[in-house]
Scaffold this motif. Structure first.
Motif, PDB file in Angstrom:
ATOM      1  N   ARG A 109       0.832  -1.202   0.000  1.00 12.71           N
ATOM      2  CA  ARG A 109       0.000   0.000   0.000  1.00 12.71           C
ATOM      3  C   ARG A 109       0.868   1.254   0.000  1.00 12.71           C
ATOM      4  NH1 ARG A 109      -4.257   2.487  -1.928  1.00 12.71           N
ATOM      5  NH2 ARG A 109      -5.171   4.017  -0.503  1.00 12.71           N
ATOM      6  N   GLN A 110       1.967   1.218   0.717  1.00 11.49           N
ATOM      7  CA  GLN A 110       2.874   2.359   0.764  1.00 11.49           C
ATOM      8  C   GLN A 110       3.481   2.625  -0.616  1.00 11.49           C
ATOM      9  OE1 GLN A 110       6.486   2.067   3.267  1.00 11.49           O
ATOM     10  NE2 GLN A 110       5.769   3.936   4.279  1.00 11.49           N
ATOM     11  N   GLU A 112       2.101   1.744  -3.471  1.00 11.70           N
ATOM     12  CA  GLU A 112       0.987   2.226  -4.301  1.00 11.70           C
ATOM     13  C   GLU A 112       0.733   3.710  -4.064  1.00 11.70           C
ATOM     14  OE1 GLU A 112      -3.830   1.445  -4.958  1.00 11.70           O
ATOM     15  OE2 GLU A 112      -2.673   0.179  -3.590  1.00 11.70           O
ATOM     16  N   LEU A 113       0.728   4.128  -2.804  1.00 13.05           N
ATOM     17  CA  LEU A 113       0.499   5.537  -2.487  1.00 13.05           C
ATOM     18  C   LEU A 113       1.617   6.416  -3.042  1.00 13.05           C
ATOM     19  CD1 LEU A 113      -0.748   5.179   1.200  1.00 13.05           C
ATOM     20  CD2 LEU A 113      -2.099   5.975  -0.744  1.00 13.05           C
ATOM     21  N   LYS A 167       1.013   6.791  -6.760  1.00 16.20           N
ATOM     22  CA  LYS A 167      -0.121   7.681  -7.025  1.00 16.20           C
ATOM     23  C   LYS A 167       0.227   9.135  -6.711  1.00 16.20           C
ATOM     24  CE  LYS A 167      -3.927   4.397  -6.530  1.00 16.20           C
ATOM     25  NZ  LYS A 167      -5.163   4.032  -5.791  1.00 16.20           N
ATOM     26  N   GLU A 168       0.974   9.341  -5.635  1.00 14.16           N
ATOM     27  CA  GLU A 168       1.396  10.703  -5.294  1.00 14.16           C
ATOM     28  C   GLU A 168       2.285  11.285  -6.387  1.00 14.16           C
ATOM     29  OE1 GLU A 168       2.039  11.677  -0.800  1.00 14.16           O
ATOM     30  OE2 GLU A 168       2.636   9.592  -1.090  1.00 14.16           O
ATOM     31  N   LEU A 174      -4.147  11.646   0.104  1.00 20.97           N
ATOM     32  CA  LEU A 174      -3.203  10.545  -0.102  1.00 20.97           C
ATOM     33  C   LEU A 174      -1.939  10.743   0.731  1.00 20.97           C
ATOM     34  CD1 LEU A 174      -3.294   9.779  -3.942  1.00 20.97           C
ATOM     35  CD2 LEU A 174      -4.411   8.543  -2.094  1.00 20.97           C
ATOM     36  N   GLU A 196      -2.663   9.771   4.257  1.00 26.76           N
ATOM     37  CA  GLU A 196      -2.726   8.316   4.405  1.00 26.76           C
ATOM     38  C   GLU A 196      -1.331   7.707   4.353  1.00 26.76           C
ATOM     39  OE1 GLU A 196      -4.562   4.278   2.342  1.00 26.76           O
ATOM     40  OE2 GLU A 196      -5.075   6.241   1.499  1.00 26.76           O
ATOM     41  N   SER A 197      -0.480   8.243   3.484  1.00 34.85           N
ATOM     42  CA  SER A 197       0.883   7.731   3.371  1.00 34.85           C
ATOM     43  C   SER A 197       1.640   7.890   4.687  1.00 34.85           C
ATOM     44  CB  SER A 197       1.621   8.468   2.247  1.00 34.85           C
ATOM     45  OG  SER A 197       2.924   7.966   2.084  1.00 34.85           O
ATOM     46  N   ARG A 208      -2.297   3.241 -10.233  1.00 29.97           N
ATOM     47  CA  ARG A 208      -0.937   3.146  -9.699  1.00 29.97           C
ATOM     48  C   ARG A 208       0.083   3.766 -10.634  1.00 29.97           C
ATOM     49  NH1 ARG A 208       0.138  -2.082  -5.990  1.00 29.97           N
ATOM     50  NH2 ARG A 208       2.103  -0.966  -5.847  1.00 29.97           N
TER      51      ARG A 208
END
Length: 533
Positions: free
Chosen positions: A108-109, A111-112, A115-116, A143, A146-147, A281
């Motif tokens: 998830r990290q 992916e974030l 996306k960032e 985002l 969340e990261s 992604r």
């Protein structure tokens, strides 16, 4: 006998009064709000959450464990958890769950971060005057938050080893509600609604649960018998936003797909229509959508944007007719007429950069190149040279020919390779692999000579058909796209050639008009980092 009659009259009167009382009570009960007669239990659970403990110390709070072994709604604080299910799991299984959860968080990290990066690229090349900028910036901030939160959880779980003693405890808060009524949430069914434990044929108002025409569950808020906002989940993902009377997505809303793709923007009749952005992604599409299909970004042309031109011998005329370029008069006065353009104000823009054709293949030179180059520099224009690629001769020979006949002085823009082959030409030279190997060769030789990465000029059609076969080129080099339409090219780019039929004061005839992908701050940064040193 009289006494008996009197007793009977009294009895009848008493029975009549009792009947009237019962009827009145029944009517009152009938018209009283159900909430006045039905009540919650006196003691109810108002909040609960689970605690993950490591060697007796509370380290993480969460709601429950999903079937994929993910700690749902986990956080280092319990503030945002309203209800946590009771969990029974062995310590051995708990260790396995934590390991899988760690792997999930790391993915998830990543992916974030990806996306960032996509959103950061967009934000750096747009500003608050561009449509949708605030909406996209808001999601970018979300985002980022969340990261940071994911990073904190990963750090918290790093203390757990195979020998760590793990356990779960549950905290529950209760409240004595006394005679408080049931919640006012309704459930739509059988042509009416269930509310307060009673089925009613009445208008839907307030918060409720329903389903759409496809049977998908909707939780939302109704006004005047119409849902105005809510959440719908189906097999593809979850939509949250506004609806129409048919319970279709309409207005502003977001959709979180099961594969992690996120869309936010305008909807009409259940389809994406109007401005919106889709974030995955490795891609981001921001712009106009029509009936669920992405069309592209329609930019607004203002004096704040950075415009440039590219020229060749054709700007000096054809045949024996010669037209000079009046470099001290250059102003863009028309952006072209091949497509609609959203122009704000009058088109009268300064020329911020100039590219001049130098060579083609291994034998063609622009006889006006040297003079135009000197005049462009003399009048203070950022300028650079470009080479028109030929599929008939070697890339090495073409690169050397370009270097031999072009200028590369300090402050010049990075050189450009103009690639415009037809499909037949690509096949004849050996196919896509041969073409991209030739492009790599030319770029490498010119980069070694100039000290800067060249720019690749191609059409949007070339991007769609071929460029995905060369992800390294797409990633490592700046791209200049020719697309003569109302929408901006769907690719990361540095320049966009938006028309071949623009008009420039000081130049005879049609001129290619280009716009830099970004505003003044981005252009200044590009000049500082990418120009020839």
């Amino acid at each position: 006998m009289k006494d008996y009659i009197l007793i009977k009259k009294k009895t009848a009167f008493g029975c009549s009064m009792a009947a009237i009382t019962l009827m009145t009570a029944a009517v009152v009960l009938m018209f009283r709000h159900p909430s006045e007669t039905r009540h919650k239990p006196a003691i109810v659970e108002t909040m609960s959450y689970n605690i993950l403990k490591a060697n007796g110390k509370s380290i993480l709070f969460f709601r429950d464990i999903t079937k994929d072994s993910i700690l749902r709604d986990a956080d280092i604080k319990p503030d945002n958890i309203r209800y946590g299910s009771k969990i029974t799991v062995s310590e051995k299984d708990l260790h396995s769950i934590v390991k899988r959860y760690k792997a999930f968080l790391k993915d998830r990290q990543i992916e974030l971060t990806e996306k960032e990066a996509e959103m950061d690229y967009f934000i750096k090349r747009h500003n608050v005057r561009d449509e949708g900028f605030d909406m996209i910036a808001k999601h970018y901030d979300k985002l980022s938050e969340e990261s940071i939160a994911v990073g904190k959880i990963i750090n918290t779980l790093s203390v757990i080893t195979d020998s760590t003693r793990l356990e779960i405890s549950r905290i529950v808060s209760h409240e004595d509600t006394g005679r408080k009524p049931y919640s006012g949430i309704f459930v739509e069914t059988d042509g009416g609604i269930w509310r307060y434990g009673t089925w009613l044929r009445t208008k839907r108002e307030g918060k409720g649960i329903s389903h759409d025409g496809k049977g998908n569950l909707i939780c939302g808020t109704w006004n005047a018998d119409t849902i105005v906002e809510g959440r719908r989940t189906d097999g593809k993902g979850t939509y949250h936003g506004h609806f129409n009377k048919e319970k279709e997505a309409e207005g502003h809303g977001s959709f979180a797909a099961a594969d992690g793709t996120y869309y936010e923007g305008r909807w009409v009749g259940g389809l994406r229509n109007g401005f919106g952005f889709e974030l995955g992604r490795s891609h981001m599409k921001a712009g106009e959508w029509m009936n669920g299909v992405y069309k592209g970004e329609r930019i607004s042309y203002t004096s704040e944007r950075i415009y440039g031109i590219d020229i060749s011998r054709y700007q000096h005329g054809k045949g024996r007719k010669y037209y000079p370029i009046y470099w001290n008069r250059l102003r863009i006065t028309d952006l072209g007429r091949l497509s609609k353009k959203n122009v704000s104000g009058v088109v009268n823009y300064p020329v911020s950069f100039v590219y001049i054709k130098s060579t083609e293949g291994i034998s063609i030179r622009n006889r006006y190149y040297a003079a135009d180059y000197k005049q462009a520099r003399k009048h203070g224009f950022h300028c650079g040279a470009y080479h028109f690629f030929s599929t008939k001769t070697s890339a090495t020979a073409q690169a050397r020919y370009f270097i031999r006949n072009s200028f590369f002085k300090k402050g010049d823009l990075p050189p450009v390779l103009d690639v415009e082959p037809t499909h037949k030409q690509i096949v004849k030279m050996g196919g896509e692999t041969a073409l991209f190997n030739a492009i790599r060769t030319w770029m490498r030789i010119v980069r070694q000579h100039t000290g800067v990465k060249p720019v690749l000029y191609v059409s949007q059609n070339f991007v769609n058909k071929y460029l995905n076969a060369a992800p390294d080129i797409k990633k490592d080099y700046n791209i200049w796209i020719a697309r003569y339409g109302e929408y901006k090219p769907d690719i990361k780019l540095i320049y966009w050639q938006l028309s071949p039929d623009g008009r420039v004061n000081g130049i005879h005839g049609d001129v290619d008009i280009n716009v830099f992908n970004g505003y003044e701050d981005s252009f200044d940064s590009f000049i500082k980092t990418e120009r020839i040193k």
